[in-house]
Design a protein around this motif. Structure first.
Motif, short mmCIF file in Angstrom:
data_model
loop_
_atom_site.label_atom_id
_atom_site.label_comp_id
_atom_site.label_asym_id
_atom_site.label_seq_id
_atom_site.Cartn_x
_atom_site.Cartn_y
_atom_site.Cartn_z
N THR A 149 27.98 -64.23 57.54
CA THR A 149 27.20 -63.33 57.38
C THR A 149 27.25 -62.58 58.42
O THR A 149 27.78 -63.13 59.75
CB THR A 149 26.10 -63.14 56.80
OG1 THR A 149 25.55 -63.91 57.50
CG2 THR A 149 26.00 -64.36 55.20
N ASN A 190 23.33 -60.50 54.13
CA ASN A 190 24.12 -60.35 52.45
C ASN A 190 24.85 -59.46 52.62
O ASN A 190 25.69 -58.56 51.79
CB ASN A 190 23.03 -59.18 51.72
CG ASN A 190 21.76 -60.54 51.15
OD1 ASN A 190 22.10 -61.44 51.39
ND2 ASN A 190 20.94 -59.85 51.34
N ASP A 196 25.11 -59.54 46.34
CA ASP A 196 23.59 -59.71 46.10
C ASP A 196 22.57 -58.31 45.32
O ASP A 196 21.80 -58.37 46.62
CB ASP A 196 22.47 -60.22 47.46
CG ASP A 196 22.27 -61.77 47.47
OD1 ASP A 196 23.28 -62.21 46.48
OD2 ASP A 196 22.45 -62.67 48.60
#
Length: 386
Positions: free
Chosen positions: A60, A285, A297
């Protein structure tokens, strides 16, 4: 803290489908290594080197260089077969039915959902919070990742899983240039658990932290739906805040009223654009890649929300990592000030008014949850500073 084996038997499998690991795995079961730290439980297949190694890989924009090093080390150890030597706790999970009339196992269910004959599973159980849910990585026997499954375990998380799956299917009809959204492979139910399976988007490792998303990325995100314009007093989202004040403590409800009134004064008769809100657009995310920004998400996404919430949420959550809970109000005031230019470029007539509305949004999101250390005093600081 709940015992890791108890969490598996509460949030995913029935207790009868689990056995404390032994040297000999019973027929119809798969052996897994069980790790637990800081409320997070990780379960990795011990007999499949590549699958165990692949479970370490998910990058991420919040991944730091030390974290990347640790994951790379774990990947290497699992890949060359060192995992069994460091495992202190194992669990055997039922993977195949003993008879055709028995209930379908999760392994069998996800194999069919992903369109492959057989699968191995690695599972991550997040820290204890209301929206926690098992995240299941689905591997073929040769270790290739073919999907990520979210599995609900109670009424609230079942609703989140189902909502996210349905929304992602709807969003596929919107063309995107800067955003990369997971594609839904399956949406259904197993043993009373809502299950969504999406394509395996993991990004790639880099030693440097990517730059924050730019204005056009946020603009494209807001346009994943109808874009409308409303003043503060006409906004359906704001009307919803006022209508739901009974779910808040009396002093917070009064503060919400004051914040709306102040935002209305600041905004006046100038319209604010409303559009798609991701809901949890944070560095952990998303992943920057050469083909666009992968965004995961979507379970808190909604339409008809003031444009700019995602900008504030991204930078505020990042700021909290630097300031800690005690400085949350001042941190958000600083975010509003520092990113005011981008907000205006997105059509927001008054960033301070938008900041007040975003602060109200957070009050409702975490209403009744006492473990959010940075929430108390946040909205009060915003009102006082506006």
């Amino acid at each position: 803290m709940i015992d890791p084996l108890e969490r598996l038997g509460t949030e995913l499998w029935a207790r009868d489908d689990l056995r404390a690991g032994t040297k000999r795995t019973p027929d119809g079961y798969r052996s897994h290594a069980l790790f637990a730290a800081g409320g997070v439980v990780l379960m990795l297949p011990t007999g499949r080197r590549r699958a165990a190694a692949e479970s370490m890989v998910r990058w991420t924009d919040a991944t730091t260089a030390p974290e990347l090093f640790l994951r790379a080390t774990g990947w290497s150890a699992a890949r060359i077969g060192l995992l069994p030597g460091v495992v202190r706790r194992r669990v055997d999970v039922r993977s195949h039915r003993a008879a055709i009339e028995d209930p379908v196992t999760l392994h069998e269910y996800l194999a069919e959902a992903c369109g492959v004959p057989e699968v191995d599973l690695s599972v991550a159980f997040g820290s204890e919070r209301p929206n926690r849910k098992p995240i299941v990585r689905v591997h073929t026997p040769d270790g290739r990742t073919v999907g990520f499954a979210k599995v609900g375990w109670n009424e609230f998380t079942n609703e989140l899983v189902t909502q996210e799956g349905r929304t992602l299917r709807q969003l596929q009809r919107f063309p995107t240039r800067r955003l990369v959204l997971p594609r839904v492979l399956h949406l259904g139910s197993w043993q009373g658990h809502a299950v969504s399976v999406t394509t395996p988007l993991v990004g790639s490792p880099t030693w440097t932290r990517p730059a924050a998303p730019n204005r056009e990325t946020f603009r494209e995100l807001a346009r994943l739906g109808d874009v409308t314009e409303h003043t503060v007093s006409q906004s359906p989202r704001v009307a919803g805040y006022l209508a739901r004040r009974s779910v808040l403590d009396a002093d917070v409800a009064e503060l919400v009223t004051r914040a709306v009134e102040r935002a209305d004064v600041l905004g006046g008769d100038r319209p604010f654009p409303h559009g798609r809100f991701h809901g949890d657009f944070t560095p952990w995310n998303v992943r920057s890649t050469g083909r666009g920004l992968i965004v995961w998400d979507w379970e808190r996404t909604d339409d008809g929300v003031p444009v700019g919430y995602d900008v504030l949420h991204f930078h505020f959550q990042r700021a909290l990592g630097r300031t800690g809970p005690g400085g949350s109000g001042d941190a958000l005031v600083g975010v509003i000030r520092d990113h005011g230019t981008m907000l205006r470029e997105l059509g927001v007539p008054d960033p301070s008014a938008l900041g007040l509305l975003y602060g109200i949004e957070l009050q409702y999101r975490f209403a009744g949850i006492t473990t959010i250390g940075w929430l108390p005093g946040l909205l009060e600081t915003l009102v006082a500073s506006s």
